[in-house]
Design a protein around this motif. Sequence first.
Motif, short mmCIF file in Angstrom:
data_model
loop_
_atom_site.label_atom_id
_atom_site.label_comp_id
_atom_site.label_asym_id
_atom_site.label_seq_id
_atom_site.Cartn_x
_atom_site.Cartn_y
_atom_site.Cartn_z
N HIS A 18 0.84 -1.20 0.00
CA HIS A 18 0.00 0.00 0.00
C HIS A 18 0.88 1.25 0.00
O HIS A 18 1.93 1.30 0.63
CB HIS A 18 -0.90 0.03 1.24
N MET A 19 0.42 2.25 -0.72
CA MET A 19 1.11 3.53 -0.74
C MET A 19 0.78 4.29 0.55
O MET A 19 -0.40 4.47 0.87
CB MET A 19 0.65 4.36 -1.94
N PRO A 20 1.78 4.72 1.32
CA PRO A 20 1.49 5.50 2.52
C PRO A 20 0.77 6.80 2.15
O PRO A 20 1.00 7.38 1.08
CB PRO A 20 2.87 5.80 3.09
N VAL B 274 6.37 10.83 -1.48
CA VAL B 274 6.09 11.07 -2.91
C VAL B 274 6.72 9.91 -3.68
O VAL B 274 7.95 9.74 -3.66
CB VAL B 274 6.68 12.42 -3.36
N PHE B 275 5.88 9.11 -4.34
CA PHE B 275 6.40 7.88 -4.92
C PHE B 275 7.51 8.13 -5.91
O PHE B 275 8.53 7.42 -5.91
CB PHE B 275 5.29 7.07 -5.60
N GLN B 276 7.39 9.14 -6.78
CA GLN B 276 8.43 9.36 -7.79
C GLN B 276 9.78 9.67 -7.13
O GLN B 276 10.82 9.19 -7.59
CB GLN B 276 8.03 10.48 -8.75
N ARG B 277 9.74 10.43 -6.05
CA ARG B 277 10.99 10.70 -5.33
C ARG B 277 11.54 9.42 -4.69
O ARG B 277 12.74 9.15 -4.72
CB ARG B 277 10.75 11.77 -4.27
N PHE B 278 10.64 8.64 -4.10
CA PHE B 278 11.02 7.36 -3.51
C PHE B 278 11.66 6.47 -4.56
O PHE B 278 12.75 5.90 -4.34
CB PHE B 278 9.76 6.71 -2.93
N THR C 209 -6.39 -1.34 -9.34
CA THR C 209 -7.56 -0.47 -9.26
C THR C 209 -8.11 -0.45 -7.84
O THR C 209 -8.86 0.45 -7.48
CB THR C 209 -8.66 -0.94 -10.22
N VAL C 210 -7.75 -1.45 -7.01
CA VAL C 210 -8.33 -1.54 -5.66
C VAL C 210 -7.59 -0.70 -4.63
O VAL C 210 -8.12 -0.47 -3.54
CB VAL C 210 -8.38 -3.02 -5.18
N ALA C 211 -6.37 -0.25 -4.95
CA ALA C 211 -5.61 0.52 -3.96
C ALA C 211 -4.43 1.20 -4.63
O ALA C 211 -3.89 0.70 -5.62
CB ALA C 211 -5.10 -0.40 -2.84
N ASP C 212 -4.02 2.37 -4.08
CA ASP C 212 -2.77 3.00 -4.50
C ASP C 212 -1.62 2.15 -3.95
O ASP C 212 -1.60 1.82 -2.76
CB ASP C 212 -2.68 4.43 -3.97
N SER C 213 -0.66 1.84 -4.81
CA SER C 213 0.33 0.86 -4.39
C SER C 213 1.62 0.98 -5.20
O SER C 213 1.69 1.70 -6.20
CB SER C 213 -0.24 -0.55 -4.57
#
Length: 385
Positions: free
Chosen positions: A314-316, A322-326, A343-347
């Motif tokens: 799961h995406m915090p 920020v995912f791109q920075r991560f 589609t069920v969760a940001d991940s």
Amino acid sequence: MSRSPYSSPAVSETGDPLLLTPGPLTTSRTVKAAMVHDWGSRDANFIEINRSVLKRLAAIANGGDEWVTVPMQGSGTFAVEAMLTTFVPADGEVLVLINGAYGKRAKRILEIAGRKTVVHETPEDTPPDLAQVEALLASRPSITHVFTVHCETTAGILNPIARIGALAARYGKGYLVDSMSAFGALPVDVRAMHIDAVAASSNKCIEGVPGLGFVICRRDALARTQGNATTLVLDLHDQSSNIEKTSQYRFTPPTHVIVAFHQALDEFDAEGGVAGRGARYRNNCRILLDGMRALGFQPLLPDALQAPIIVTFHMPDDPRFVFQRFYDNLKARGYVIYPGKLTVADSFRIGCIGRIGEREMRAALAAIGEVLEEMGITGDVAKTA
């Protein structure tokens, strides 16, 4: 001071980033080295290498003389499309089991080919409902084939291919399996699982390089497919017939890829085959899950549904994450991960396969801890949106 208990980042054999992805993936130096020579596709030595590759792949699936491996130039999707459009006749109807992007892709392939489909779809974190599958098979005699994905890497879920195969056999249906991301690490027994054809590729758990797909087919089922194919290049029946008669591909084979695949199979056998390769990947997956949980991340799937191929987290919802920075900061440290596809969760996703082991997995966790510190996240990141 780093918040991670793990060792400093490892260095790959060649200095390349480690690919923590579902493939293409990190390969050994010796697999790469196998590609430095040129081979003529009609050369006797190359023909023998190719023959050995095809025979060994069928053996991995417990296919004896009653099964044949048919190679298909291209990525894994080429092999899946070849399997579907060769095995399903014009008047066929396929029950497509979908719980991710690759089941949806199979449905799209069949629609473009003009083949009828019946869909049983569950969310990406949910396996097929076998009672509903059986109800569809019982109520729709027009269904000729069942299709499923072994490990659906959209979420990393392991689907019950043996139990689905038992249902297909009970109702007299052909059974087609996409084992792209699982073949070589998870058992596939074409006899016990009642499989007519299973598709995979060179650049997954056998740890070769991209460029060759293959379909392991039951010979008598393949023999009945003549005239089914909707394209020339993806006709498995024609490809198999030509190779058996002449030892040649109909069109230029990816010679370097095949020779590297031969080397990868040698290394696969030396590791103990499916049992050995699968054990290393399971250990990688265990280390990853334990380490990410310790850092506060929450996996999407319960352990019972998690294949040891790729893990979705799961995406915090921490605004500092920020995912791109991560992603970029991990890549700068030598680790490439995957964005989410749900589609069920940001991940996001982290793979467990390729020429990596405990040292590399622990080093990746160390890098993740360092990146979180740089982002100012020093507490529990498990809170999700």
